[in-house]
Design an enzyme around this catalytic site. Sequence first.
Site, mmCIF file in Angstrom:
data_model
loop_
_atom_site.group_PDB
_atom_site.id
_atom_site.type_symbol
_atom_site.label_atom_id
_atom_site.label_comp_id
_atom_site.label_asym_id
_atom_site.label_seq_id
_atom_site.Cartn_x
_atom_site.Cartn_y
_atom_site.Cartn_z
ATOM 1 N N ASN A 103 0.784 -1.226 0.000
ATOM 2 C CA ASN A 103 0.000 0.000 0.000
ATOM 3 C C ASN A 103 0.820 1.282 0.000
ATOM 4 O O ASN A 103 0.246 2.352 -0.172
ATOM 5 C CB ASN A 103 -0.933 0.016 1.224
ATOM 6 C CG ASN A 103 -2.040 -0.986 1.119
ATOM 7 O OD1 ASN A 103 -3.078 -0.748 0.525
ATOM 8 N ND2 ASN A 103 -1.833 -2.160 1.712
ATOM 9 N N TRP A 104 2.100 1.214 0.180
ATOM 10 C CA TRP A 104 2.859 2.469 0.230
ATOM 11 C C TRP A 104 3.310 2.896 -1.174
ATOM 12 O O TRP A 104 3.579 4.063 -1.411
ATOM 13 C CB TRP A 104 4.058 2.329 1.174
ATOM 14 C CG TRP A 104 5.336 1.941 0.522
ATOM 15 C CD1 TRP A 104 5.729 0.703 0.160
ATOM 16 C CD2 TRP A 104 6.402 2.819 0.162
ATOM 17 N NE1 TRP A 104 6.966 0.741 -0.420
ATOM 18 C CE2 TRP A 104 7.406 2.036 -0.425
ATOM 19 C CE3 TRP A 104 6.609 4.197 0.278
ATOM 20 C CZ2 TRP A 104 8.593 2.576 -0.887
ATOM 21 C CZ3 TRP A 104 7.791 4.723 -0.196
ATOM 22 C CH2 TRP A 104 8.768 3.928 -0.763
ATOM 23 N N PRO B 193 1.733 2.064 -7.667
ATOM 24 C CA PRO B 193 2.138 1.703 -9.033
ATOM 25 C C PRO B 193 2.986 0.440 -9.109
ATOM 26 O O PRO B 193 2.742 -0.421 -9.967
ATOM 27 C CB PRO B 193 2.922 2.941 -9.496
ATOM 28 C CG PRO B 193 2.339 4.069 -8.717
ATOM 29 C CD PRO B 193 2.029 3.491 -7.372
ATOM 30 N N HIS C 119 16.360 -3.141 -5.538
ATOM 31 C CA HIS C 119 16.936 -2.253 -4.521
ATOM 32 C C HIS C 119 18.459 -2.314 -4.543
ATOM 33 O O HIS C 119 19.132 -1.271 -4.475
ATOM 34 C CB HIS C 119 16.417 -2.636 -3.130
ATOM 35 C CG HIS C 119 15.057 -2.099 -2.814
ATOM 36 N ND1 HIS C 119 13.903 -2.624 -3.328
ATOM 37 C CD2 HIS C 119 14.668 -1.056 -2.023
ATOM 38 C CE1 HIS C 119 12.853 -1.950 -2.883
ATOM 39 N NE2 HIS C 119 13.287 -0.983 -2.089
#
Length: 512
Positions: free
Chosen positions: A403-404, A407, A442
Amino acid sequence: MSERSAIKGPATRRRTTTISGVGGARAVDVKHANGSKLRDAAEKPPAKGEVSKRANDNGKGDRETGKHSPKKQRSAAEDINDRLSCHVLQESLLSSASGYSNYRGILNWCVVMLGLSNARLFLENIIKYGILVDPIQVVSLFLKDPYSWPAACLIIVSNVFILAALYTERRLAVGTISETTGRVLYIINLPCMFVFPAATVLTVTSMTPAGGVLSLAVYTVLFLKLFSYQEANRWCREIRQAKAKRLTRSYSCPNVAQSNGSAVHTQVSYPGNLTHRDMYYFVFAPTLCYQLNFPRSPRIRKSFLMRRLFEMLFFMQLLVGLIQQWMVPTIQNSMKPFQEMDFSRMVERLLKLAVPNHLIWLIFFYWFFHSSMNFVAELLQFGDREFYRDWWNSESVTYFWANWNIPVHKWCLRHFYKPMLMKGTNKFLAQTAVFLVSAFFHEYLVSVPLKMFRLWAFMGMMAQVPLAWFVGRFLNGNYGNAAVWISIIIGQPVAVLMYVHDYYVIHYGTTT
């Protein structure tokens, strides 16, 4: 008994019963008075002017007698009982069983205390280091040589991969190349979007770490977009082949004008979407998932656009100032405890770095996901503005990651997670695979620009898998939410210190 006495008796008795708690002498007087009034009434009708007077007198008498009515006496008794009984069965407000939920004052108190504590830290920082904010210094983070802009050139070259995807789809649409050939072309095009920018960043000496992060982030976003682009167009071809015998002229027509508010947007159907305009609209749109017709807003709100632009400029300056003034000195002072392996000092430095790091992360979230993406969406009249959900209420790690960043979540759900489930993959394995891919991205965005490979970001992301299992199994409600916040606040400074420490050791040979 006489007739007059018969009339007098009942009237006297009724009047006597209405007066309670009064002396006998007054009752006798009332009897005589009532008797004389009755006799007068029998002998002579009342005058017209006396009617209202009697009504007033009767009202006054009722009020006087009401002072001593049993109802008022019961009210007095209840009042005394209330004075004697002042306790009832009830829970404390801070207990969950009380059902109380209005903690607005406590929230305001926390905000005030947070503001005061951070103001003290910021004032202490200025007193100790002076003013370190230098906006001109930011330019050197992106440009080592003012006449050489390798990051900008690398971003411009990305158009080659974009046009390659577009022309491949055009050839597939008209059937000049087969599906197998198209897949081979994509297998060449998409991986090159990882290898080519990484090789450029690693080999070009004038490429700064900040410029490398920016260029690699652009290529990563384009990779996700083009992957979604070829998938969506492949689905359109499959639908066209399945309905080839039932297609109508209107369906195959590429452009159909449709009104949307005050503006008129064209609704396209495959292959009418394979145009330069459509491709570059998708490239700049704030989404990673392609579809033929995006929801469009009716008009561009200039006031909304200017507010978002002001927020972008303001928060960008604020981020630069906080990093230069607060975070950089804290990181520099943390190097010596890491070199000497002083664990108590390391923990103290970590906790001290957690405050500015978390504040900068929150400001960056608002700057990017709210201000910047809404600015681009408003400029392009892109209608879907759900760039984030209520991640701050996350009671599990998986809910936070879902949810953060909407997209990315939509892309993973559409092009990775659901296809794995459809092939029969276990749900837990599919979630682990999503974290594995996220961990790769990441690490790719950090290690390559820094030109070192330590896998701290990769291990940090993969550590979310057992953390998500633990929080989901043993913690819930407020405890789960607290665990998520702790992982966010503490986890990021650990990774930052690890990378900065190793970067100084590799490139400068010392951490002092």
